[in-house]
Design an enzyme around this catalytic site. Sequence first.
Site, PDB file in Angstrom:
ATOM      1  N   ARG A  45       3.300   2.925 -42.482  1.00 42.68           N
ATOM      2  CA  ARG A  45       2.327   3.722 -41.725  1.00 42.68           C
ATOM      3  C   ARG A  45       1.517   4.642 -42.651  1.00 42.68           C
ATOM      4  O   ARG A  45       0.326   4.853 -42.443  1.00 42.68           O
ATOM      5  CB  ARG A  45       3.042   4.572 -40.688  1.00 42.68           C
ATOM      6  CG  ARG A  45       3.758   3.770 -39.603  1.00 42.68           C
ATOM      7  CD  ARG A  45       2.801   3.492 -38.444  1.00 42.68           C
ATOM      8  NE  ARG A  45       3.438   2.816 -37.344  1.00 42.68           N
ATOM      9  CZ  ARG A  45       4.090   3.427 -36.358  1.00 42.68           C
ATOM     10  NH1 ARG A  45       4.172   4.748 -36.340  1.00 42.68           N
ATOM     11  NH2 ARG A  45       4.632   2.732 -35.387  1.00 42.68           N
ATOM     12  N   ASP A 146      -2.002  13.955 -25.024  1.00 43.00           N
ATOM     13  CA  ASP A 146      -1.202  13.325 -26.082  1.00 43.00           C
ATOM     14  C   ASP A 146      -1.395  14.162 -27.336  1.00 43.00           C
ATOM     15  O   ASP A 146      -2.408  14.843 -27.475  1.00 43.00           O
ATOM     16  CB  ASP A 146      -1.669  11.884 -26.325  1.00 43.00           C
ATOM     17  CG  ASP A 146      -0.610  11.040 -27.028  1.00 43.00           C
ATOM     18  OD1 ASP A 146       0.074  10.246 -26.353  1.00 43.00           O
ATOM     19  OD2 ASP A 146      -0.435  11.198 -28.255  1.00 43.00           O
TER      20      ASP A 146
HETATM   21  C1  SAM Z   1       5.409   5.081 -26.802  1.00 38.10           C
HETATM   22  S1  SAM Z   1       4.015   6.034 -26.347  1.00 38.10           S
HETATM   23  C2  SAM Z   1       4.240   6.107 -24.585  1.00 38.10           C
HETATM   24  C3  SAM Z   1       2.944   5.922 -23.871  1.00 38.10           C
HETATM   25  C4  SAM Z   1       3.039   5.898 -22.336  1.00 38.10           C
HETATM   26  N1  SAM Z   1       3.547   7.138 -21.820  1.00 38.10           N
HETATM   27  C5  SAM Z   1       3.859   4.748 -21.843  1.00 38.10           C
HETATM   28  O1  SAM Z   1       4.986   4.958 -21.400  1.00 38.10           O
HETATM   29  O2  SAM Z   1       3.389   3.609 -21.896  1.00 38.10           O
HETATM   30  C6  SAM Z   1       4.507   7.684 -26.862  1.00 38.10           C
HETATM   31  C7  SAM Z   1       3.341   8.645 -26.961  1.00 38.10           C
HETATM   32  O3  SAM Z   1       3.879   9.965 -27.126  1.00 38.10           O
HETATM   33  C8  SAM Z   1       3.021  10.676 -27.991  1.00 38.10           C
HETATM   34  N2  SAM Z   1       3.745  11.825 -28.576  1.00 38.10           N
HETATM   35  C9  SAM Z   1       4.701  11.818 -29.554  1.00 38.10           C
HETATM   36  N3  SAM Z   1       5.106  13.068 -29.843  1.00 38.10           N
HETATM   37  C10 SAM Z   1       4.397  13.892 -29.030  1.00 38.10           C
HETATM   38  C11 SAM Z   1       4.364  15.314 -28.843  1.00 38.10           C
HETATM   39  N4  SAM Z   1       5.141  16.143 -29.575  1.00 38.10           N
HETATM   40  N5  SAM Z   1       3.522  15.818 -27.920  1.00 38.10           N
HETATM   41  C12 SAM Z   1       2.724  14.997 -27.172  1.00 38.10           C
HETATM   42  N6  SAM Z   1       2.722  13.649 -27.298  1.00 38.10           N
HETATM   43  C13 SAM Z   1       3.543  13.100 -28.207  1.00 38.10           C
HETATM   44  C14 SAM Z   1       2.585   9.644 -29.012  1.00 38.10           C
HETATM   45  O4  SAM Z   1       1.399  10.017 -29.681  1.00 38.10           O
HETATM   46  C15 SAM Z   1       2.451   8.388 -28.151  1.00 38.10           C
HETATM   47  O5  SAM Z   1       1.125   8.181 -27.748  1.00 38.10           O
END
Ligand code: SAM
Length: 281
Positions: A45, A146
């Site tokens: 990454r 996000d």
């Molecule tokens: C695997 S995706 C899940 C997307 C969607 N909620 C789903 O279930 O399909 C996880 C998301 O969480 C976000 N994320 C990770 N750490 C975070 C934080 N501390 N605050 C807000 N978002 C976060 C990431 O950027 C990513 O877009």
Amino acid sequence: MITRTDQPEREFEYGWDDFEAVRKLLYASTGISMADSKFQLVYSRLARRLRALKLRSLSDYLRYLEAHREEKEHFVNALTTNLTSFFRESHHFDVLGRFLRENSGRGRRFRLWCAAASTGEEPYSMAMVALESLGSNPPVSIIATDIDSQVLQHAQNGIYTQERCAGLSAARLKQFCLRGRPGSAQAGMVKMRRELQRLIEFRTLNLLSSQWPVEGPFDIIFCRNVMIYFDKPTQLKLLERMIPMLTDDGLYIAGHSESFTNATRLVRLVDRTVYAAVGRG
Ligand SMILES: C[S@@+](CC[C@H](N)C(=O)[O-])C[C@H]1O[C@@H](n2cnc3c(N)ncnc32)[C@H](O)[C@@H]1O
């Protein structure tokens, strides 16, 4: 499987000390805790950033990161996992539709929060359900947040490849999306219609930060497949902040592998990975 002593040939120097430093910094800034098994993933990454910045080693990158605060955003964007899809875990969208239909009327407006919106498929799926359940101009507003500014930009644009729209039925594609004309620059692409976009507001929000640019109450919080990246104490702290932001009959919807058996004083399970606040509703 790569062990701590293996050193395969790489374009950039990278070792366990670098990995430890990256995971410490990521944890401090996002709450994401990374297992040893993510060693290779971290390298692949961040390699893109090193190439773009013309650096030679991960330790050079870590020094660069210390000296250039603006790089932190790229660092976080590179390391978050953004996997998502339209109508992922579709039973949650049935819960949403039922909730909207059963509680609509008497001038009620619904406020929904999608707390890890990624590239937007989740909030657009919510908006589709709102229109299907309550008709055009539904009294629904969705705040989609996000930590990753890049995925949010994608979400805001609302343009996806046809392959990414595999979770959408032909009827939904027809009703809610515009398809790029064959032969045009947009061929193979799908754009979300204005009537969906109108319902959603996108904002950058780090769940770990002490200030959130959102205010309750929310009828439903979708917080799916993000808690899984946090350790248990962080998960509990977040629940303690989010659950009081629900309306009395509000619901908190978690991802398929997230369970809160350690938080029974806060939430009770009312459907598959769907929770209500204890002592309310
Ligand atoms: C695997 S995706 C899940 C997307 C969607 N909620 C789903 O279930 O399909 C996880 C998301 O969480 C976000 N994320 C990770 N750490 C975070 C934080 N501390 N605050 C807000 N978002 C976060 C990431 O950027 C990513 O877009």
